[in-house]
Design a protein around this motif. Structure first.
Motif, PDB file in Angstrom:
ATOM      1  N   GLN A   1       0.856  -1.188   0.000  1.00 45.20           N
ATOM      2  CA  GLN A   1       0.000   0.000   0.000  1.00 45.20           C
ATOM      3  C   GLN A   1       0.895   1.241   0.000  1.00 45.20           C
ATOM      4  O   GLN A   1       1.656   1.450   0.935  1.00 45.20           O
ATOM      5  CB  GLN A   1      -0.876  -0.029   1.255  1.00 45.20           C
TER       6      GLN A   1
ATOM      7  N   ARG B   1       1.603   5.244   0.207  1.00 42.02           N
ATOM      8  CA  ARG B   1       0.973   6.392   0.862  1.00 42.02           C
ATOM      9  C   ARG B   1       0.517   7.420  -0.171  1.00 42.02           C
ATOM     10  O   ARG B   1       1.267   7.782  -1.069  1.00 42.02           O
ATOM     11  CB  ARG B   1       2.000   7.027   1.800  1.00 42.02           C
ATOM     12  N   ASN B   2      -0.712   7.850  -0.048  1.00 42.94           N
ATOM     13  CA  ASN B   2      -1.264   8.869  -0.944  1.00 42.94           C
ATOM     14  C   ASN B   2      -1.170  10.197  -0.203  1.00 42.94           C
ATOM     15  O   ASN B   2      -2.068  10.595   0.532  1.00 42.94           O
ATOM     16  CB  ASN B   2      -2.711   8.500  -1.275  1.00 42.94           C
ATOM     17  N   LEU B   3      -0.028  10.856  -0.361  1.00 44.62           N
ATOM     18  CA  LEU B   3       0.333  11.970   0.506  1.00 44.62           C
ATOM     19  C   LEU B   3      -0.492  13.225   0.237  1.00 44.62           C
ATOM     20  O   LEU B   3      -0.538  13.713  -0.885  1.00 44.62           O
ATOM     21  CB  LEU B   3       1.822  12.278   0.293  1.00 44.62           C
TER      22      LEU B   3
ATOM     23  N   TRP C   1      -4.244   7.747  14.078  1.00 42.32           N
ATOM     24  CA  TRP C   1      -4.124   7.838  12.633  1.00 42.32           C
ATOM     25  C   TRP C   1      -5.493   7.783  11.959  1.00 42.32           C
ATOM     26  O   TRP C   1      -6.276   6.855  12.182  1.00 42.32           O
ATOM     27  CB  TRP C   1      -3.210   6.735  12.097  1.00 42.32           C
ATOM     28  N   ASP C   2      -5.794   8.819  11.196  1.00 39.46           N
ATOM     29  CA  ASP C   2      -6.987   8.878  10.352  1.00 39.46           C
ATOM     30  C   ASP C   2      -8.305   8.730  11.118  1.00 39.46           C
ATOM     31  O   ASP C   2      -9.256   8.125  10.634  1.00 39.46           O
ATOM     32  CB  ASP C   2      -6.865   7.825   9.228  1.00 39.46           C
TER      33      ASP C   2
ATOM     34  N   ASN D   1      -3.177  12.670  13.290  1.00 41.44           N
ATOM     35  CA  ASN D   1      -2.638  12.436  11.944  1.00 41.44           C
ATOM     36  C   ASN D   1      -3.795  12.186  10.993  1.00 41.44           C
ATOM     37  O   ASN D   1      -4.527  11.214  11.158  1.00 41.44           O
ATOM     38  CB  ASN D   1      -1.761  11.174  11.937  1.00 41.44           C
TER      39      ASN D   1
ATOM     40  N   ASP E   1      -5.585  13.301   6.778  1.00 43.20           N
ATOM     41  CA  ASP E   1      -5.532  14.075   5.533  1.00 43.20           C
ATOM     42  C   ASP E   1      -6.190  15.436   5.693  1.00 43.20           C
ATOM     43  O   ASP E   1      -6.058  16.293   4.821  1.00 43.20           O
ATOM     44  CB  ASP E   1      -6.225  13.305   4.394  1.00 43.20           C
TER      45      ASP E   1
ATOM     46  N   TYR F   1      12.975   2.921   5.938  1.00 45.28           N
ATOM     47  CA  TYR F   1      11.847   3.325   5.095  1.00 45.28           C
ATOM     48  C   TYR F   1      12.280   4.236   3.943  1.00 45.28           C
ATOM     49  O   TYR F   1      11.439   4.719   3.196  1.00 45.28           O
ATOM     50  CB  TYR F   1      10.803   4.104   5.908  1.00 45.28           C
TER      51      TYR F   1
ATOM     52  N   TYR G   1       7.226  11.194   3.829  1.00 42.64           N
ATOM     53  CA  TYR G   1       7.155   9.972   3.017  1.00 42.64           C
ATOM     54  C   TYR G   1       8.119   8.893   3.532  1.00 42.64           C
ATOM     55  O   TYR G   1       8.384   7.918   2.853  1.00 42.64           O
ATOM     56  CB  TYR G   1       7.411  10.294   1.540  1.00 42.64           C
TER      57      TYR G   1
ATOM     58  N   GLN H   1       9.949   8.296   7.757  1.00 45.46           N
ATOM     59  CA  GLN H   1       9.585   8.296   9.175  1.00 45.46           C
ATOM     60  C   GLN H   1      10.785   8.825   9.938  1.00 45.46           C
ATOM     61  O   GLN H   1      11.903   8.834   9.421  1.00 45.46           O
ATOM     62  CB  GLN H   1       9.248   6.856   9.592  1.00 45.46           C
TER      63      GLN H   1
END
Ligand code: NAD
Ligand code: ZN
Length: 357
Positions: free
Chosen positions: A2, A4-6, A123-124, A162, A164, A205, A252, A254
């Motif tokens: 997966q 990341r869709n930054l 997260w999210d 965290n 979007d 990463y 992108y 860590q």
């Protein structure tokens, strides 16, 4: 896999004096007579900067007390105050260091999301966009101006919201706003950026996206903090862009060991992010040998004092609390030490590291 869709900051202005464009930038974002609220670092109370804020109608300046790093209850109280006073606002504009920027992001989100900001630490978890938000840094290094998080200390943890919805809609990078930062503070916050670069570039990463920003940010930090006897305007320009690029690098990838350990210090002792990272970095030769050597050169050349012995009087319970917070930062450890990090960074090993600080 997966990817990341930054989510990025939508609009960016860079340049000396660009702060003067704020009125024009805000004009199309005003909704009827709902005010713009300027959350300004309390350092600027009584100084010149507030006089150049383009107040219109019911706009208000609120000075943010950043003596301590932002707390969820401080965010909740600010959002509540704004809702009670104005119903809604056209936008929240944060002007200050990383703490003020984080407060502004979180308050914007809590103008529209129900409950307490503590409910969204993770997260999210944020599901609704906040009100329009603008970030205007007056210190450079944290990368808070570009990140998708706002670091908050809550009742049970220190963790960001965290999401979007967290990045600013607009940032204004005006190097004139950082020119009067005291050398010590400038260094501690600047080293946050340097450490972001080392942790990103040396981490597992790493990828070409993060490397391209990280290498540039690292070079800019080296330019300003090494072999540079006089601080000039050009240094402020460079440090401001280093912070931006360093933030893009970790966005992108860590961060790593210094941050994971420093989070424990800040949770237990309230140690501030920049200085906490420096206190830890000073003892990380085993993990980042070249970076730590260069860090020490920077400390020496800039005549900075890094505190020592801050854990010397702590109890076993206190060490355990810091260790629990630190080992909870799993992605940071995995980035730093790889997938089998748990067999490398044992509680005993981490305790020994904390004892050295
Ligand atoms: P800060 O915002 O905590 O401010 C440090 C001190 O400098 C404060 O006393 C402040 O009043 C003062 N100050 C601010 N601007 C000044 C200026 N121009 N001249 C003189 N003094 C000034 O410091 P920071 O290092 O920028 O930010 C640290 C905070 O950022 C922490 O709360 C940390 O958790 C957060 N952070 C957030 C992210 C993120 O991605 N959201 C990343 C890293 C750090
Ligand atoms: Zn940091």
């Amino acid at each position: 896999m997966q990817f990341r869709n930054l989510k990025l900051v939508s609009n960016v202005v860079f340049g000396r004096g660009s702060f003067q464009q704020l009125d024009e930038i805000l004009a199309p974002k005003r909704k009827g007579d709902a005010p713009m609220v300027f959350l300004v670092d309390h350092f600027f109370e009584g100084k010149a900067l507030p006089n150049s804020i383009p107040l219109r109608g019911k706009d208000a300046i609120i000075f943010a007390d950043v003596t301590y790093e932002p707390k969820t209850k401080q965010v909740d109280a600010l959002a509540e105050e704004l809702k009670n006073t104005y119903g809604t606002v056209s936008g929240v504009i944060g002007i200050g260091g990383g703490s003020t920027l984080d407060l502004a992001k979180a308050v914007s989100l809590m103008m529209r999301n129900p409950g307490s900001s503590a409910d969204y630490q993770g997260w999210d978890l944020v599901k609704v966009p906040g009100v329009y938000k603008v970030g205007i840094p007056t210190l450079s290094g944290t990368g808070a101006e570009v990140s998708r998080t706002t670091v908050l200390t809550g009742p049970t943890r220190k963790l960001g919201m965290n999401s979007d919805f967290t990045p600013f809609d607009q940032i204004i990078l005006d190097p004139e706003l950082i020119k009067d930062a005291p050398a010590n503070q400038r260094f501690y916050t600047g080293m946050d950026c340097y450490i972001h670069c080392i942790e990103s570039l040396e981490g597992t990463y790493i990828n070409e996206f993060s490397r391209s920003y990280g290498e540039k940010a690292l070079q800019l930090c080296q330019d300003v903090f090494l072999n540079n006897p006089t601080w000039t305007d050009a240094c402020d320009d460079k440090l401001m862009m280093a912070s931006y690029a360093g933030g893009m690098s970790i966005a992108y990838s860590q961060v790593g060991v210094a941050h994971a350990v420093s989070y424990g210090l800040s949770f237990l002792l309230g140690t501030k992010h920049g200085i906490g990272n420096c206190i830890v970095m000073n003892h990380l030769e085993e993990y980042y040998p070249a970076g730590v050597q260069e860090f020490k050169q920077m400390v020496a050349q800039n005549n900075i004092h890094i505190p020592q012995g801050i854990c010397s009087n702590l109890s076993d319970e206190q060490f355990d609390a810091m260790i629990a917070v630190s080992l909870g930062m799993k992605p940071l450890w995995e980035n730093a030490l790889g997938k089998n990090w748990e067999s490398i960074m044992t509680k005993e090993k981490l305790r020994a590291l904390y004892e050295k600080l």
